[in-house]
Scaffold this motif. Structure first.
Motif, PDB file in Angstrom:
ATOM      1  N   TYR A 160      63.418  -1.953 -43.270  1.00 41.55           N
ATOM      2  CA  TYR A 160      63.765  -2.341 -44.646  1.00 41.55           C
ATOM      3  C   TYR A 160      62.702  -1.805 -45.596  1.00 41.55           C
ATOM      4  N   ASP A 161      63.129  -1.010 -46.593  1.00 37.87           N
ATOM      5  CA  ASP A 161      62.219  -0.432 -47.589  1.00 37.87           C
ATOM      6  C   ASP A 161      62.201  -1.297 -48.851  1.00 37.87           C
ATOM      7  N   PHE A 162      61.014  -1.454 -49.432  1.00 43.09           N
ATOM      8  CA  PHE A 162      60.862  -2.126 -50.728  1.00 43.09           C
ATOM      9  C   PHE A 162      60.701  -1.038 -51.789  1.00 43.09           C
ATOM     10  N   ASN A 163      61.752  -0.839 -52.598  1.00 45.51           N
ATOM     11  CA  ASN A 163      61.773   0.285 -53.537  1.00 45.51           C
ATOM     12  C   ASN A 163      61.461  -0.137 -54.962  1.00 45.51           C
ATOM     13  N   ASP A 164      60.551  -1.107 -55.131  1.00 50.86           N
ATOM     14  CA  ASP A 164      60.236  -1.610 -56.466  1.00 50.86           C
ATOM     15  C   ASP A 164      58.921  -1.064 -57.019  1.00 50.86           C
ATOM     16  N   PHE A 165      58.361  -0.047 -56.401  1.00 51.11           N
ATOM     17  CA  PHE A 165      57.015   0.384 -56.768  1.00 51.11           C
ATOM     18  C   PHE A 165      56.949   1.866 -57.097  1.00 51.11           C
ATOM     19  N   GLY A 166      57.959   2.379 -57.744  1.00 53.39           N
ATOM     20  CA  GLY A 166      57.955   3.776 -58.139  1.00 53.39           C
ATOM     21  C   GLY A 166      58.005   4.688 -56.934  1.00 53.39           C
ATOM     22  N   ARG A 167      57.014   5.613 -56.841  1.00 54.74           N
ATOM     23  CA  ARG A 167      56.975   6.554 -55.721  1.00 54.74           C
ATOM     24  C   ARG A 167      56.572   5.868 -54.420  1.00 54.74           C
ATOM     25  N   TRP A 168      55.854   4.755 -54.505  1.00 54.03           N
ATOM     26  CA  TRP A 168      55.423   4.046 -53.297  1.00 54.03           C
ATOM     27  C   TRP A 168      56.540   3.161 -52.789  1.00 54.03           C
ATOM     28  N   ALA A 169      56.685   3.081 -51.467  1.00 57.38           N
ATOM     29  CA  ALA A 169      57.736   2.253 -50.863  1.00 57.38           C
ATOM     30  C   ALA A 169      57.211   1.616 -49.582  1.00 57.38           C
ATOM     31  N   ASP A 178      56.719   9.140 -52.022  1.00 54.60           N
ATOM     32  CA  ASP A 178      57.636  10.238 -52.300  1.00 54.60           C
ATOM     33  C   ASP A 178      56.864  11.440 -52.838  1.00 54.60           C
ATOM     34  N   ILE A 179      56.668  12.439 -51.987  1.00 52.19           N
ATOM     35  CA  ILE A 179      56.042  13.680 -52.436  1.00 52.19           C
ATOM     36  C   ILE A 179      57.024  14.491 -53.263  1.00 52.19           C
ATOM     37  N   SER A 180      58.264  14.524 -52.821  1.00 52.41           N
ATOM     38  CA  SER A 180      59.342  15.187 -53.555  1.00 52.41           C
ATOM     39  C   SER A 180      60.601  14.370 -53.319  1.00 52.41           C
ATOM     40  N   GLU A 181      61.718  14.900 -53.775  1.00 60.09           N
ATOM     41  CA  GLU A 181      62.963  14.164 -53.634  1.00 60.09           C
ATOM     42  C   GLU A 181      63.405  14.053 -52.190  1.00 60.09           C
ATOM     43  N   ASN A 182      62.916  14.966 -51.318  1.00 63.25           N
ATOM     44  CA  ASN A 182      63.316  14.951 -49.918  1.00 63.25           C
ATOM     45  C   ASN A 182      62.181  14.644 -48.943  1.00 63.25           C
ATOM     46  N   LEU A 183      60.943  14.837 -49.369  1.00 63.77           N
ATOM     47  CA  LEU A 183      59.814  14.703 -48.464  1.00 63.77           C
ATOM     48  C   LEU A 183      59.006  13.454 -48.798  1.00 63.77           C
ATOM     49  N   VAL A 184      58.724  12.646 -47.746  1.00 66.01           N
ATOM     50  CA  VAL A 184      57.987  11.398 -47.906  1.00 66.01           C
ATOM     51  C   VAL A 184      56.774  11.418 -46.982  1.00 66.01           C
ATOM     52  N   TRP A 185      55.621  11.059 -47.523  1.00 67.26           N
ATOM     53  CA  TRP A 185      54.437  10.857 -46.703  1.00 67.26           C
ATOM     54  C   TRP A 185      54.535   9.460 -46.108  1.00 67.26           C
ATOM     55  N   ASP A 186      54.492   9.363 -44.784  1.00 65.64           N
ATOM     56  CA  ASP A 186      54.773   8.116 -44.086  1.00 65.64           C
ATOM     57  C   ASP A 186      53.568   7.701 -43.252  1.00 65.64           C
ATOM     58  N   THR A 187      53.030   6.507 -43.524  1.00 65.26           N
ATOM     59  CA  THR A 187      51.925   5.943 -42.744  1.00 65.26           C
ATOM     60  C   THR A 187      52.372   4.595 -42.215  1.00 65.26           C
ATOM     61  N   GLN A 188      52.133   4.340 -40.911  1.00 65.76           N
ATOM     62  CA  GLN A 188      52.648   3.106 -40.341  1.00 65.76           C
ATOM     63  C   GLN A 188      51.728   2.552 -39.262  1.00 65.76           C
ATOM     64  N   TYR A 189      51.830   1.236 -39.141  1.00 65.54           N
ATOM     65  CA  TYR A 189      51.185   0.535 -38.021  1.00 65.54           C
ATOM     66  C   TYR A 189      52.298  -0.096 -37.188  1.00 65.54           C
ATOM     67  N   ARG A 190      52.104  -0.092 -35.851  1.00 63.91           N
ATOM     68  CA  ARG A 190      53.088  -0.752 -34.994  1.00 63.91           C
ATOM     69  C   ARG A 190      52.375  -1.460 -33.841  1.00 63.91           C
ATOM     70  N   TYR A 191      52.995  -2.550 -33.465  1.00 65.02           N
ATOM     71  CA  TYR A 191      52.530  -3.269 -32.271  1.00 65.02           C
ATOM     72  C   TYR A 191      53.634  -3.193 -31.235  1.00 65.02           C
ATOM     73  N   ALA A 215      60.227   4.270 -62.155  1.00 62.70           N
ATOM     74  CA  ALA A 215      59.038   4.548 -62.945  1.00 62.70           C
ATOM     75  C   ALA A 215      59.230   5.758 -63.852  1.00 62.70           C
ATOM     76  N   LYS A 216      60.181   6.650 -63.502  1.00 63.12           N
ATOM     77  CA  LYS A 216      60.384   7.859 -64.280  1.00 63.12           C
ATOM     78  C   LYS A 216      61.469   7.709 -65.331  1.00 63.12           C
ATOM     79  N   VAL A 217      62.219   6.649 -65.272  1.00 61.28           N
ATOM     80  CA  VAL A 217      63.352   6.485 -66.170  1.00 61.28           C
ATOM     81  C   VAL A 217      62.841   6.010 -67.520  1.00 61.28           C
ATOM     82  N   VAL A 218      63.051   6.798 -68.553  1.00 62.99           N
ATOM     83  CA  VAL A 218      62.642   6.425 -69.902  1.00 62.99           C
ATOM     84  C   VAL A 218      63.895   6.263 -70.730  1.00 62.99           C
TER      85      VAL A 218
END
Length: 427
Positions: free
Chosen positions: A93-102, A163-176, A233-236
């Motif tokens: 589940y993604d939280f998409n309330d933080f602009g480019r960060w998710a 979100d680096i671009s519209e298609n590419l996302v930098w993804d960092t994760q922790y898992r147990y 964040a980009k919508v004006v």
């Protein structure tokens, strides 16, 4: 402006991550006994996922991690190495309330295949090389040579995408990661000093319990297909110019223009005048029976009393609404009055003008004066001495018929003429 619509975000994506990880302290049991302490080593993961839209995505994840766990239970001449290869189905589940960060969280279930290499044998006393010390892990020589086993497993995820671009996302994760215990096949042999000599091999079972792992990875996630919806964040918002409000005016009954009918002046009430009948003396009545009895003809040779002895003779002249000119009926009344003035001496003539209650009071005074002047001038034209005529305009005073203000009453639009005749004793 938070969750993107399903139509904008649905699609396949491919993810790849590399990082570090370590298995938790695991326990060997059965024919090899002891605890292991894993060292931090490399870990890799690759995932094929599908974004369902509305923040949810599912992912098939494959991962691998190799750990050197060192000496078993800190016993000399022993070691253990373990590789875990996992295949998990994750829901994220993604939280998409933080602009480019998710930020995101997830969980998954699947399988873990473990490869174990372990060995333990008796060892020589450091103080006396000829003295043999039995290993507490496994007597003689015990070996698990790259054996494999599979068990069910589950994992918990927490990560952060950018979100680096519209298609590419930098993804960092922790898992147990947590898996069920595994059982591996091994071989135990006699270990004879000096030598050493390995004899009498026999099969053993080695259980590995408390299989868990902590992993921290970073990488990239590439989304195929359409582009993502623009981020909040980009919508004006662009203010639209206000259109001028066009005011539509209406035409009132009197031809004036107003914004609404409520602003129009009150329309005067239409008065339906009742038909009138003019009597012999010029008076107007609504019923023939209301007319006065006509006087005897002006010329009566054998009349005992002269008509000139009547004293004051009244006449009433009626006018049209808002007019001061004589109608044919009014002219007939003037002609009848002139008959008396021609045959009798005239001492005085009184002419009073009146109006009804329609119109302003000041206007009605002026109108009544004009009506009095019209009648007086008509009498002068018939031979009456102008010096004997008095005239006055009384406006709305002395109404013949009492009405409310603003009522057009025909019997009130009049001039009353009173002719005072000079008495005679013969005709």
């Amino acid at each position: 402006a938070s969750a993107q619509s399903a139509d904008d975000t649905q699609g396949w994506y491919l993810r790849g991550n590399l990082g570090i990880g370590a298995f938790t302290d695991m326990e060997l049991s059965d024919d090899m006994i002891g605890d292991t302490e894993a060292e931090v080593d490399g870990v890799g993961s690759i995932g094929l996922g599908y974004d369902l839209g509305n923040n949810w995505r599912v992912e098939l994840d494959g991962s691998t991690m190799w750990n050197d766990m060192g000496a078993i239970d800190q016993t000399p001449e022993s070691f253990a190495k373990f590789r875990g290869n996992g295949l998990m189905l994750n829901a994220i589940y993604d939280f998409n309330d933080f602009g480019r960060w998710a930020p995101y969280v997830g969980a998954g279930i699947g399988l873990l295949r473990g490869d174990l290499s372990a060995e333990s044998h008796d060892y020589a006393d450091p103080n006396n090389p000829l003295l043999n010390i039995d290993s507490r892990v496994c007597g003689d020589l015990c070996t698990v040579a790259d054996q494999s086993a599979t068990s069910t497993a589950w994992n918990l995820l927490a990560g952060l995408g950018y979100d680096i671009s519209e298609n590419l996302v930098w993804d960092t994760q922790y898992r147990y990661l947590q898996a069920e215990g595994m059982t591996f096949d091994g071989v135990q042999s006699d270990y004879v000093f000096p030598g050493p000599v390995e004899t009498n091999p026999r099969g053993i079972n080695v259980n590995l319990d408390d299989i868990g792992a902590h992993q921290l990875m970073t990488g990239f996630r590439y989304r195929f297909g359409g582009t993502k919806a623009p981020m909040a964040a980009k919508v004006v918002p662009v203010a639209k110019p206000e259109m001028p409000v066009q005011v539509t005016q209406i035409t009132c009954w009197d031809g004036s223009m107003r914004d609404s009918f409520a602003q129009c002046p009150s329309e005067p009430q239409t008065v339906v005048e009742q038909p009138t009948i003019q009597c012999f003396d010029g008076t107007l009545v609504y019923d023939q029976a209301s007319c006065p009895t006509p006087p005897p003809p002006p010329v009566i040779v054998e009349q005992a009393v002269s008509i000139c002895d009547q004293g004051d003779v009244p006449f009433v002249v009626y006018f049209e609404w808002d007019k001061s000119r004589l109608t044919d009926q009014a002219q007939a009344v003037i002609d009848q009055a002139s008959t008396y003035t021609q045959q009798c001496g005239v001492d005085a003539v009184s002419v009073e003008g009146y109006t009804d209650t329609s119109g302003a009071a000041a206007y009605n005074i002026a109108l009544s004066n004009r009506r009095a002047d019209t009648v007086a001038n008509a009498l002068v034209s018939k031979g009456v001495d102008a010096q004997r005529i008095s005239r006055s305009g009384l406006g709305e005073q002395g109404l013949a018929v009492q009405t409310e203000d603003g009522v057009r009453e025909p019997l009130n639009r009049r001039s009353e003429v009173v002719i005072r005749l000079v008495p005679t004793y013969g005709f």
